[in-house]
Write a protein that holds these residues in place. Sequence first.
Motif, PDB file in Angstrom:
ATOM      1  N   ILE A  66     -13.433 -15.416 -30.911  1.00 48.33           N
ATOM      2  CA  ILE A  66     -14.143 -14.204 -31.042  1.00 48.33           C
ATOM      3  C   ILE A  66     -13.887 -12.501 -30.587  1.00 48.33           C
ATOM      4  CG2 ILE A  66     -16.220 -15.863 -31.192  1.00 48.33           C
ATOM      5  CD1 ILE A  66     -17.024 -14.146 -28.203  1.00 48.33           C
ATOM      6  N   CYS A  67     -14.060 -12.362 -31.621  1.00 52.00           N
ATOM      7  CA  CYS A  67     -13.689 -10.800 -30.775  1.00 52.00           C
ATOM      8  C   CYS A  67     -11.862 -10.708 -31.026  1.00 52.00           C
ATOM      9  CB  CYS A  67     -14.543  -9.787 -30.019  1.00 52.00           C
ATOM     10  SG  CYS A  67     -14.693  -8.169 -30.165  1.00 52.00           S
ATOM     11  N   SER A  68     -11.349 -11.457 -31.954  1.00 54.80           N
ATOM     12  CA  SER A  68      -9.938 -11.247 -31.710  1.00 54.80           C
ATOM     13  C   SER A  68      -9.026 -10.302 -33.119  1.00 54.80           C
ATOM     14  CB  SER A  68      -9.534 -13.024 -31.906  1.00 54.80           C
ATOM     15  OG  SER A  68     -10.206 -13.434 -32.792  1.00 54.80           O
ATOM     16  N   SER A 186     -11.939 -20.991 -35.129  1.00 56.23           N
ATOM     17  CA  SER A 186     -11.644 -20.172 -33.669  1.00 56.23           C
ATOM     18  C   SER A 186     -10.614 -20.779 -32.886  1.00 56.23           C
ATOM     19  CB  SER A 186     -12.928 -20.753 -33.401  1.00 56.23           C
ATOM     20  OG  SER A 186     -14.009 -20.305 -33.920  1.00 56.23           O
TER      21      SER A 186
ATOM     22  N   GLY B 408     -15.415  -9.837 -25.294  1.00 53.65           N
ATOM     23  CA  GLY B 408     -16.758 -10.041 -26.897  1.00 53.65           C
ATOM     24  C   GLY B 408     -17.606  -8.867 -27.062  1.00 53.65           C
ATOM     25  N   ASP B 428     -15.466  -8.495 -35.349  1.00 58.86           N
ATOM     26  CA  ASP B 428     -13.443  -9.656 -35.026  1.00 58.86           C
ATOM     27  C   ASP B 428     -13.180  -8.656 -35.952  1.00 58.86           C
ATOM     28  OD1 ASP B 428     -12.578 -11.826 -34.613  1.00 58.86           O
ATOM     29  OD2 ASP B 428     -13.305 -12.935 -35.794  1.00 58.86           O
TER      30      ASP B 428
END
Lengths: 244, 428
Positions: A66-68, A186, B408, B428
């Motif tokens: 996540i958040c990559s 993911s 995050g 993201d």
Amino acid sequence: MAQASFLPLEGLQQEEQHQRHNRQIVPRKESLPPATDCFPTGVPVLDQLLQGGIPRGKMVEIAGDICSGKTSLTFNILAQATGQEELVAYIDTFNTLDPRYLEKSGVDLSRVLWIRCNPEKNNPLDTALKALDILVQAGGFGVILLDIASLPFFKRAPIHRISPHSWFRAQRALKGSHTALLILSSHKATGSAAFWALSIQKEGSRWIPPHSGQRTANYFQGMKCIAQLIRGRNHGCVEVYCRL
Amino acid sequence: MSRYIAVFSAHPTELFEFAHLLAPKVEHCPPDGLILEIPVRYEQDTLNRLSQFIGNHSVQIGGASTRTAAILAAKNRPGTLIPHGKETQFLSALPLASLTTYVEIDQQTLATFSQWGIQTLGELGALPENALISRLGQKGLLLQKIARGEDTDLFAPYTPPVEFEERQQLEWALNNLEPLAFILGGMLESVCSKLRAHGLAMEEIELRLCLVDSTWFTRSIRLALPMQDPKVILSLVRLDLQSHPPQTGITEIAVKARPTRPRFFQHSLLHPTAPSPEKLSKTLTRLKSLVGDDNVGSPILLDTHRPDAVELRELDLSSRSRRTKQGRARTGVSIPGQEASSPESAGRKAPLQLSLRRLRPAQVTRINPQEIITCAGPWKSSGDWWTDEEQIDGWSREEWDVEMVDGGIYRIYWDNRSRQWFLEGIYD
């Protein structure tokens, strides 16, 4: 009459060991499509690493936590595809797509077919794979994107339980077509079926610092990611910057 | 050579039906007239049969080689058959006022003719054309042509509206899709051949199935584009019936097509190949049967600041691209004269647009300040508080971007109405 040369047994064993030690593992040669049959990713250094971009008729996986930044990179690829007047199919397994950001990335929404798998009602992964099967068999799409990147709140999304046969079936159906299949996940799910596999990680985020006297940051500007090629002929990693 | 028989009756309904039995081409002249076009050799026979049918009813009949002369004869000299080529001669004796039985003439024009001393149609027909046009315009030429008995309008025979419908009763009830599809295939073949014969295509198909309990099960399937291929339509109907099956056995089948003009696609040599419209329509139907009708389509952003205001519409390949200039510039699509990925730009680190993965619906969350590393906000927004359904449609919120200890970066918001924190999505 030529005389046969005999080696002693020890010498033969040493020779075999030497050959075995020096043998290089040569990957199976799979023909790389010419650069004209690729969609650019929009990141020139990444295109160089991928020898032109996302190839048609192949499966490419983009995996990241996540958040990559994986979604941002994928949207940029879709923008390149619709910029070439290609039709794009987006299989949204967990109904997480925000078309407003898709448009902000430069995607022509009129050339996007959005398939929402409705995770509240049925098994979204099964539905998504069936939809993928239908789309791959139909042909005519420039890019098919299967988004199985689950959020941490979807605990019941067992991506690892997807049968490898599903990926190989899709890979076989793609052979010879002009469709590129993107898998957004993911963590790496396609195994050896993917032609390229990219792993993306967040390197850092950038926040505009607050003015004097303020407690919070001014605003969130973006983040820096590292895209690493983990399956393919080349190996390497590039930096990707995402800006809000 | 054809002859025209004009008939005017006070009771036209029965006469219309009988006229269609006498002649293949009949023109209706509302409210009380009709014109029959018949070959010369059947003229006398047709008149005899008409006379027998009419009996003692008051009917005006006239025959001539032109449509105009036949109408004028029927209206002004009922029962007259003008021989071929004698139309002008016959009409020349009629008074000028008889023109009003064929066409409306204003009083000013009649007064002009009266000033010129013209009393009969023959005198009007004998006037020099150019001089008449210079004084009265095209209207004068039209009146002169009528006075000579020449046709000014084309004969327009009545064609009954075609029904593209097939109906079949079954001897026993059908419970399976396969035999139903077999029968439907034949019916659709018949409907499509009718459509092709009329140069039309199917836009929508209405399928009505009479069930065992004498109720009607109706499905209306709107096709993505006009089609004429029965195989493709059958597969669409099958997919629709698979997702919406009737509850009991079927005893009668009715298929009705709504016709429209066929659409022809010209594929471009320069653009990439898109799926053929029939194939795309079939694919969309299969996807809809898999995920539901409301979950397949092309996204449309609504013109509002409301978060997540999106609609899905049918994917239409024929429509022009909705791309904006901004979008085209951002994608780096090569423009003639410019290279998208030039060697100079290869090393440049152009940032991508950061995207948000949205949670639907947004989840109520608890914020632990200890877990927040950085945050930015609030960005306040509200709307639709002016509508009647304020409680349903209105929104008022304060958005924050927060980076948590798990790495995050999230978009959260404080809902001013429910007084709760919600997690909207993840960058993201």
